[in-house]
Design a protein around this motif. Structure first.
Motif, PDB file in Angstrom:
ATOM      1  N   GLU A 145       0.810  -1.210   0.000  1.00 56.54           N
ATOM      2  CA  GLU A 145       0.000   0.000   0.000  1.00 56.54           C
ATOM      3  C   GLU A 145       0.843   1.260   0.000  1.00 56.54           C
ATOM      4  O   GLU A 145       0.384   2.312  -0.418  1.00 56.54           O
ATOM      5  N   ASN A 146       2.081   1.163   0.500  1.00 61.24           N
ATOM      6  CA  ASN A 146       2.977   2.303   0.526  1.00 61.24           C
ATOM      7  C   ASN A 146       4.341   1.825   0.064  1.00 61.24           C
ATOM      8  O   ASN A 146       4.918   0.916   0.648  1.00 61.24           O
ATOM      9  N   HIS A 147       4.850   2.446  -0.983  1.00 60.77           N
ATOM     10  CA  HIS A 147       6.128   2.064  -1.577  1.00 60.77           C
ATOM     11  C   HIS A 147       7.134   3.175  -1.306  1.00 60.77           C
ATOM     12  O   HIS A 147       6.819   4.351  -1.451  1.00 60.77           O
ATOM     13  N   GLY A 170       5.585   5.942  -3.327  1.00 56.80           N
ATOM     14  CA  GLY A 170       4.687   6.595  -2.368  1.00 56.80           C
ATOM     15  C   GLY A 170       3.440   5.773  -2.088  1.00 56.80           C
ATOM     16  O   GLY A 170       3.409   4.561  -2.270  1.00 56.80           O
ATOM     17  N   ASP A 171       2.373   6.456  -1.635  1.00 62.72           N
ATOM     18  CA  ASP A 171       1.114   5.781  -1.338  1.00 62.72           C
ATOM     19  C   ASP A 171       0.493   5.287  -2.632  1.00 62.72           C
ATOM     20  O   ASP A 171       0.412   6.020  -3.620  1.00 62.72           O
ATOM     21  N   LEU A 172       0.076   4.045  -2.629  1.00 58.98           N
ATOM     22  CA  LEU A 172      -0.524   3.438  -3.809  1.00 58.98           C
ATOM     23  C   LEU A 172      -2.027   3.326  -3.592  1.00 58.98           C
ATOM     24  O   LEU A 172      -2.491   2.659  -2.674  1.00 58.98           O
ATOM     25  N   GLU A 173      -2.773   4.017  -4.430  1.00 63.38           N
ATOM     26  CA  GLU A 173      -4.223   3.942  -4.342  1.00 63.38           C
ATOM     27  C   GLU A 173      -4.702   2.646  -4.962  1.00 63.38           C
ATOM     28  O   GLU A 173      -4.110   2.153  -5.920  1.00 63.38           O
ATOM     29  N   GLU A 180      -0.739  -0.753  -9.695  1.00 61.00           N
ATOM     30  CA  GLU A 180       0.152  -1.239  -8.641  1.00 61.00           C
ATOM     31  C   GLU A 180       1.408  -1.830  -9.292  1.00 61.00           C
ATOM     32  O   GLU A 180       1.375  -2.219 -10.462  1.00 61.00           O
ATOM     33  N   SER A 183       3.942  -6.389  -6.728  1.00 61.40           N
ATOM     34  CA  SER A 183       2.906  -6.424  -5.699  1.00 61.40           C
ATOM     35  C   SER A 183       1.829  -7.447  -6.054  1.00 61.40           C
ATOM     36  O   SER A 183       1.395  -8.231  -5.211  1.00 61.40           O
TER      37      SER A 183
END
Length: 106
Positions: free
Chosen positions: A5-7, A11-14, A34, A38
């Motif tokens: 969810e956060n890389h 950054g934040d992955l919606e 994504e 992942s």
């Protein structure tokens, strides 16, 4: 399995739209946008390639695009870093053997 969810780099992955990609001939569910890696990890796939020198399985290591442990052949292109390459609907992803080979039709 859970998804990233956060890389650290991306950054934040919606959460993206659910799509299908084909991995070594098997269709798996993924979220558009994504990292390919992942989706692979969520599907329980841990090996991305076979090392060129020792012919041993390799998988996730750095997760930030700096090493080459996660490279796979994607849509016929070898050496794609799956940890930073976003999923697109219909992608064809293949475990890479060694350095990989370009498709002859390209």
């Amino acid at each position: 399995m859970s998804r990233i969810e956060n890389h650290i780099i991306l950054g934040d992955l919606e959460k993206g739209k659910e799509v299908e990609i084909t991995v070594d001939g098997k269709k798996i569910s993924a979220q558009e946008g994504e990292p390919i890696l992942s989706a692979l990890l969520a599907a329980g796939i841990k090996v991305q390639n076979i090392s060129a020198k020792k012919h041993e399985p390799r998988g996730y290591f750095c997760g930030i695009g700096r090493c080459t442990n996660c490279v796979m052949t994607v849509n016929g292109d070898p050496n794609v870093r799956t940890c930073i390459t976003p999923v697109e609907a219909g992608m064809v992803v293949e475990t890479q053997d060694g350095l990989g080979k370009w498709e002859e039709s390209k």
